[in-house]
Design a protein around this motif. Structure first.
Motif, PDB file in Angstrom:
ATOM      1  N   GLU A 196      26.956 -27.654   9.039  1.00 27.29           N
ATOM      2  CA  GLU A 196      27.604 -27.491  10.503  1.00 27.29           C
ATOM      3  C   GLU A 196      26.707 -26.360  11.110  1.00 27.29           C
ATOM      4  O   GLU A 196      26.404 -26.578  12.303  1.00 27.29           O
ATOM      5  CB  GLU A 196      28.967 -27.093  10.344  1.00 27.29           C
ATOM      6  CG  GLU A 196      30.015 -28.172   9.868  1.00 27.29           C
ATOM      7  CD  GLU A 196      31.219 -27.581   9.831  1.00 27.29           C
ATOM      8  OE1 GLU A 196      32.343 -28.445   9.805  1.00 27.29           O
ATOM      9  OE2 GLU A 196      31.631 -26.338   9.580  1.00 27.29           O
ATOM     10  N   ASP A 197      26.361 -25.451  10.343  1.00 28.60           N
ATOM     11  CA  ASP A 197      25.618 -24.243  10.831  1.00 28.60           C
ATOM     12  C   ASP A 197      24.134 -25.030  11.570  1.00 28.60           C
ATOM     13  O   ASP A 197      23.589 -24.665  12.416  1.00 28.60           O
ATOM     14  CB  ASP A 197      25.246 -23.159   9.893  1.00 28.60           C
ATOM     15  CG  ASP A 197      26.388 -22.418   9.906  1.00 28.60           C
ATOM     16  OD1 ASP A 197      27.162 -22.407  10.713  1.00 28.60           O
ATOM     17  OD2 ASP A 197      26.522 -21.735   8.777  1.00 28.60           O
ATOM     18  N   ALA A 198      23.450 -25.889  10.846  1.00 29.74           N
ATOM     19  CA  ALA A 198      22.235 -26.558  10.855  1.00 29.74           C
ATOM     20  C   ALA A 198      22.324 -27.247  12.152  1.00 29.74           C
ATOM     21  O   ALA A 198      21.285 -27.311  12.908  1.00 29.74           O
ATOM     22  CB  ALA A 198      21.503 -27.384   9.771  1.00 29.74           C
ATOM     23  N   LEU A 199      23.394 -27.998  12.161  1.00 32.12           N
ATOM     24  CA  LEU A 199      23.700 -29.010  13.489  1.00 32.12           C
ATOM     25  C   LEU A 199      23.898 -28.133  14.650  1.00 32.12           C
ATOM     26  O   LEU A 199      23.320 -28.379  15.852  1.00 32.12           O
ATOM     27  CB  LEU A 199      24.625 -29.871  13.236  1.00 32.12           C
ATOM     28  CG  LEU A 199      25.047 -30.791  14.293  1.00 32.12           C
ATOM     29  CD1 LEU A 199      24.139 -31.587  14.311  1.00 32.12           C
ATOM     30  CD2 LEU A 199      26.482 -31.575  13.898  1.00 32.12           C
ATOM     31  N   LYS A 200      24.656 -26.928  14.568  1.00 32.49           N
ATOM     32  CA  LYS A 200      24.972 -26.176  15.836  1.00 32.49           C
ATOM     33  C   LYS A 200      23.565 -25.577  16.191  1.00 32.49           C
ATOM     34  O   LYS A 200      23.553 -25.392  17.353  1.00 32.49           O
ATOM     35  CB  LYS A 200      25.870 -25.096  15.453  1.00 32.49           C
ATOM     36  CG  LYS A 200      26.248 -24.251  16.481  1.00 32.49           C
ATOM     37  CD  LYS A 200      27.408 -23.146  15.963  1.00 32.49           C
ATOM     38  CE  LYS A 200      27.764 -22.273  17.154  1.00 32.49           C
ATOM     39  NZ  LYS A 200      28.638 -21.308  16.744  1.00 32.49           N
ATOM     40  N   LYS A 201      22.964 -25.033  15.464  1.00 33.25           N
ATOM     41  CA  LYS A 201      21.554 -24.200  15.656  1.00 33.25           C
ATOM     42  C   LYS A 201      20.379 -25.491  16.348  1.00 33.25           C
ATOM     43  O   LYS A 201      19.994 -25.112  17.321  1.00 33.25           O
ATOM     44  CB  LYS A 201      20.971 -23.866  14.325  1.00 33.25           C
ATOM     45  CG  LYS A 201      19.683 -22.932  14.631  1.00 33.25           C
ATOM     46  CD  LYS A 201      19.273 -22.395  13.325  1.00 33.25           C
ATOM     47  CE  LYS A 201      18.192 -21.405  13.181  1.00 33.25           C
ATOM     48  NZ  LYS A 201      17.707 -20.832  12.038  1.00 33.25           N
ATOM     49  N   ALA A 202      20.499 -26.733  15.772  1.00 31.56           N
ATOM     50  CA  ALA A 202      19.726 -27.573  16.349  1.00 31.56           C
ATOM     51  C   ALA A 202      20.068 -27.963  17.749  1.00 31.56           C
ATOM     52  O   ALA A 202      19.368 -28.279  18.697  1.00 31.56           O
ATOM     53  CB  ALA A 202      19.562 -28.958  15.363  1.00 31.56           C
ATOM     54  N   LYS A 203      21.441 -28.224  18.088  1.00 30.80           N
ATOM     55  CA  LYS A 203      22.007 -28.449  19.358  1.00 30.80           C
ATOM     56  C   LYS A 203      21.819 -27.418  20.382  1.00 30.80           C
ATOM     57  O   LYS A 203      21.597 -27.769  21.505  1.00 30.80           O
ATOM     58  CB  LYS A 203      23.346 -28.806  19.129  1.00 30.80           C
ATOM     59  CG  LYS A 203      23.713 -30.336  18.489  1.00 30.80           C
ATOM     60  CD  LYS A 203      25.317 -30.524  18.507  1.00 30.80           C
ATOM     61  CE  LYS A 203      25.588 -31.826  18.016  1.00 30.80           C
ATOM     62  NZ  LYS A 203      26.886 -32.148  17.961  1.00 30.80           N
ATOM     63  N   ALA A 204      21.722 -26.114  19.999  1.00 30.31           N
ATOM     64  CA  ALA A 204      21.567 -25.054  20.883  1.00 30.31           C
ATOM     65  C   ALA A 204      20.076 -25.402  21.426  1.00 30.31           C
ATOM     66  O   ALA A 204      20.034 -24.996  22.622  1.00 30.31           O
ATOM     67  CB  ALA A 204      21.657 -23.694  20.109  1.00 30.31           C
TER      68      ALA A 204
END
Length: 317
Positions: A196-204
């Motif tokens: 989830e952190d990796a996805l959130k970081k990528a979307k940012a």
């Protein structure tokens, strides 16, 4: 009185002749010695060589700021450029898929039904090993899809399940449920959070990464410009490392047999006379009549900011 003058003159002439004779002998000695030295000393041209370091892109992104220039010399720790992270739709889909798979794996662990549509297996009550092997196999399949384990681990679990299944005896229907241990659930929870952190970081998509030089050296190739998009692993620049350079030269003909390891070599760097030694001798590819010779550069002279071609090398006998 005339006799005294004559005697003095004769002494002067004898002394002059003696001095001239010594001078002539010295001149001849110097000429002969110089000729011998010139015959023994091998003179060739060499070039300073450096280790090449490739600076790679840590991830895909856009060059937001390019600070250095091709041919420039940078010190260790110099900021080279800034990259703004960007991800393709394919990367985002993969990251979302990892989140979904990790959540599914956690849910199945918590419910004791690891990734199988058929969780009530008709086996004898004594065949608990079969159900445990199936649970492990399904869990390994899920972890493999997430990229958390190798195919070899997955295949090992499948093979173990098939072996136990082939030796099990089927009898009365018994529905069994295996509860996962706390450690497995904790690991699965960490995997969910990381995904989830990796996805959130990528979307940012707003994170920037500064690239620094790990060594001092000269930039010899800069294939990118500000605004260019790069992929993870792309070469951002190449640089010659300033530390521990060496000199390479080619020796051929009759001089090949006169070069040996440890031989003293004189040359000039930055208008200063330097002495190095032959460190390596190797054959040139496809030519046995030529040798590649590596000559050392003393540590005090090793921090060179520029390349030097056509260095005159004097191999001493």
């Amino acid at each position: 009185m005339d006799v005294d003058i004559t005697i003095a003159l004769k002494k002067y002439i004898r002394r002059t002749c003696a001095v001239l004779f010594i001078l002539i002998v010295c001149i001849f000695y110097i000429i002969i010695r110089t000729a011998q030295t010139n015959d023994a000393v091998i003179v060739v041209e060499g070039q300073i060589m450096h280790r090449i370091d490739n600076i790679l892109a840590p991830n895909s992104g856009t060059i937001e700021a390019l600070i250095v220039e091709d041919g420039g010399f940078v010190e260790e720790g110099t900021k080279l450029m800034t990259i703004r992270n960007t991800l393709s739709d394919e990367d985002l889909f993969r990251l979302q898929q990892n989140v979904d798979l990790s959540k599914r794996n956690l849910e199945q662990l918590q419910n004791g039904s690891i990734g199988s549509a058929q969780r009530s297996i008709h086996v004898d009550e004594n065949n608990r090993d079969l159900l445990e092997a199936q649970d492990r196999m399904e869990r390994m399949k899920s972890l493999y899809e997430m990229g958390a384990i190798s195919a070899a681990k997955r295949d090992e679990a499948i093979a173990n399940y098939e072996v136990i299944k082939s030796t099990s005896s089927y009898s009365s229907p018994v529905s069994m449920k295996i509860s996962a241990d706390a450690k497995s659930i904790e690991v699965a929870e960490r995997q969910v959070k990381a995904a989830e952190d990796a996805l959130k970081k990528a979307k940012a998509g707003t994170e920037t990464v500064n690239i620094f030089s790990s060594k001092a050296g000269m930039i010899i190739e800069l294939p990118i410009s500000s605004g260019d998009h790069v992929q993870a692993g792309d070469v951002l620049l190449q640089m010659n490392i300033a530390e521990h350079p060496w000199i390479e030269a080619e020796v051929n003909g009759e001089d090949v047999d006169k070069v040996y390891l440890g031989q003293l070599v004189r040359y000039r760097l930055a208008r200063m006379e330097v002495r190095g030694t032959v460190q390596e001798i190797s054959d040139m590819e496809g030519d046995n009549d030529r040798k590649r010779v590596v000559i050392s550069i003393p540590p005090d002279e090793s921090n060179l900011g520029e390349d030097a071609d056509h260095i005159k090398l004097y191999f001493m006998p």
